[in-house]
Design a protein around this motif. Structure first.
Motif, mmCIF file in Angstrom:
data_model
loop_
_atom_site.group_PDB
_atom_site.id
_atom_site.type_symbol
_atom_site.label_atom_id
_atom_site.label_comp_id
_atom_site.label_asym_id
_atom_site.label_seq_id
_atom_site.Cartn_x
_atom_site.Cartn_y
_atom_site.Cartn_z
ATOM 1 N N GLN A 182 -4.700 6.228 8.553
ATOM 2 C CA GLN A 182 -5.009 6.335 7.118
ATOM 3 C C GLN A 182 -3.914 5.630 6.334
ATOM 4 O O GLN A 182 -2.720 5.877 6.574
ATOM 5 N N SER B 292 -1.859 4.980 2.880
ATOM 6 C CA SER B 292 -1.551 5.604 1.590
ATOM 7 C C SER B 292 -0.757 4.617 0.726
ATOM 8 O O SER B 292 0.041 5.018 -0.124
ATOM 9 N N TRP C 231 -7.128 5.725 -1.005
ATOM 10 C CA TRP C 231 -6.694 5.859 0.368
ATOM 11 C C TRP C 231 -7.900 5.689 1.279
ATOM 12 O O TRP C 231 -9.009 6.109 0.922
ATOM 13 N N SER D 187 -5.594 16.636 -2.209
ATOM 14 C CA SER D 187 -6.554 15.599 -1.854
ATOM 15 C C SER D 187 -7.784 16.263 -1.247
ATOM 16 O O SER D 187 -7.706 17.367 -0.703
ATOM 17 N N VAL E 249 -11.122 15.464 1.357
ATOM 18 C CA VAL E 249 -11.622 14.606 2.441
ATOM 19 C C VAL E 249 -12.891 15.252 2.968
ATOM 20 O O VAL E 249 -12.995 16.483 2.995
ATOM 21 N N TRP F 262 -11.980 9.802 2.691
ATOM 22 C CA TRP F 262 -11.202 10.267 1.557
ATOM 23 C C TRP F 262 -12.033 10.207 0.287
ATOM 24 O O TRP F 262 -12.664 9.182 -0.001
ATOM 25 N N ARG G 76 -8.038 12.578 -5.137
ATOM 26 C CA ARG G 76 -6.867 13.433 -5.204
ATOM 27 C C ARG G 76 -6.581 13.743 -6.659
ATOM 28 O O ARG G 76 -7.034 13.016 -7.565
#
Lengths: 107, 121
Positions: A89, A91, A96, B35, B37, B47, B50
């Motif tokens: 992942q 960031s 993201w 966040s 998900v 995702w 957030r």
């Protein structure tokens, strides 16, 4: 959006094996790369942050490396509890994004 | 360490909305952000967005723009994710997670157990 591509999508391995998973970003992300382990019916668990920082409590057989656009997760001496799906992942920038996952199965 | 307790499973009709909660248990939201998900059956993790707690500022994945709203009630240390105009493809397990920072790197570290949402007529 930054695309994250993992390879392989799946692999079969035996306990004790060394396993390497690669993650490539579609553009530069510096070291802003995290690795998660996901088991069925469980929440993801962060293993490595910042490309190479092992999280507290994560066994040292997990190592992460890389920078820029190419990263690897290595498991040295695969244990039975490591059979799971692994996700990278980024960031580096919003949104993201995750890789598609690599499923590590028992040979 | 704080734990995140999510609300229970939901079954919703298409075109309706769902609001999932995520409460800090054993502490407060002493974290940079929360966040969200999700994982649909047989699919990877995705995702959604957030919220930065100090600013109350939310960012969302383009895919969900206009349909998702993430909010936080600091007084109760509870975060919420509302998804509207539900369709069958939104059937998934939804997770909240705290976002921590280490050496300028952001990562999701403490996770809720997940809230299954089923969209079906």
């Amino acid at each position: 959006d930054i695309q994250m591509t993992q390879s392989p999508s799946s692999l079969s391995a035996s306990a004790g094996d060394r396993v390497t998973i690669t993650c490539r970003a579609s553009q530069y992300i510096s070291g802003n790369l995290n690795w998660y382990q996901k088991k069925p019916e469980k929440a993801p668990k962060v293993l490595i942050s910042g490309a190479s920082t092992l999280q507290n409590g994560v066994p040292s057989r997990f190592t992460g490396s890389g920078s820029g656009t190419e990263f690897t997760l290595t498991i040295n001496g695969l244990q039975p509890e490591d059979f799971a799906t692994y996700y990278c992942q980024q960031s580096y920038t919003i949104p993201w994004t995750f890789g598609q996952g690599t499923k590590v199965e028992i040979k | 360490q704080v734990q995140l307790v999510q609300s229970g499973a939901e079954v919703k009709k298409p075109e309706s909305s769902v609001k999932v909660s995520c409460k800090a248990s054993g502490g407060t939201f002493d974290t940079y952000a929360i966040s969200w998900v999700r994982q649909a059956p047989g699919q990877g993790v995705e995702w959604m967005g957030r919220i930065i707690l100090l600013l109350g500022l939310a960012n969302y994945a383009q895919k969900f723009q206009g349909r998702v709203t993430i909010t936080v009630d600091k007084s109760t240390s509870t975060a919420y994710m509302e998804l509207t105009s539900l369709r069958s493809e939104d059937t998934a397990t939804y997770y909240c997670a705290t976002v921590s920072i280490n050496n300028d790197h952001y990562y999701m570290d403490v996770w809720g157990k997940g809230t299954p949402v089923t969209v079906s007529s």
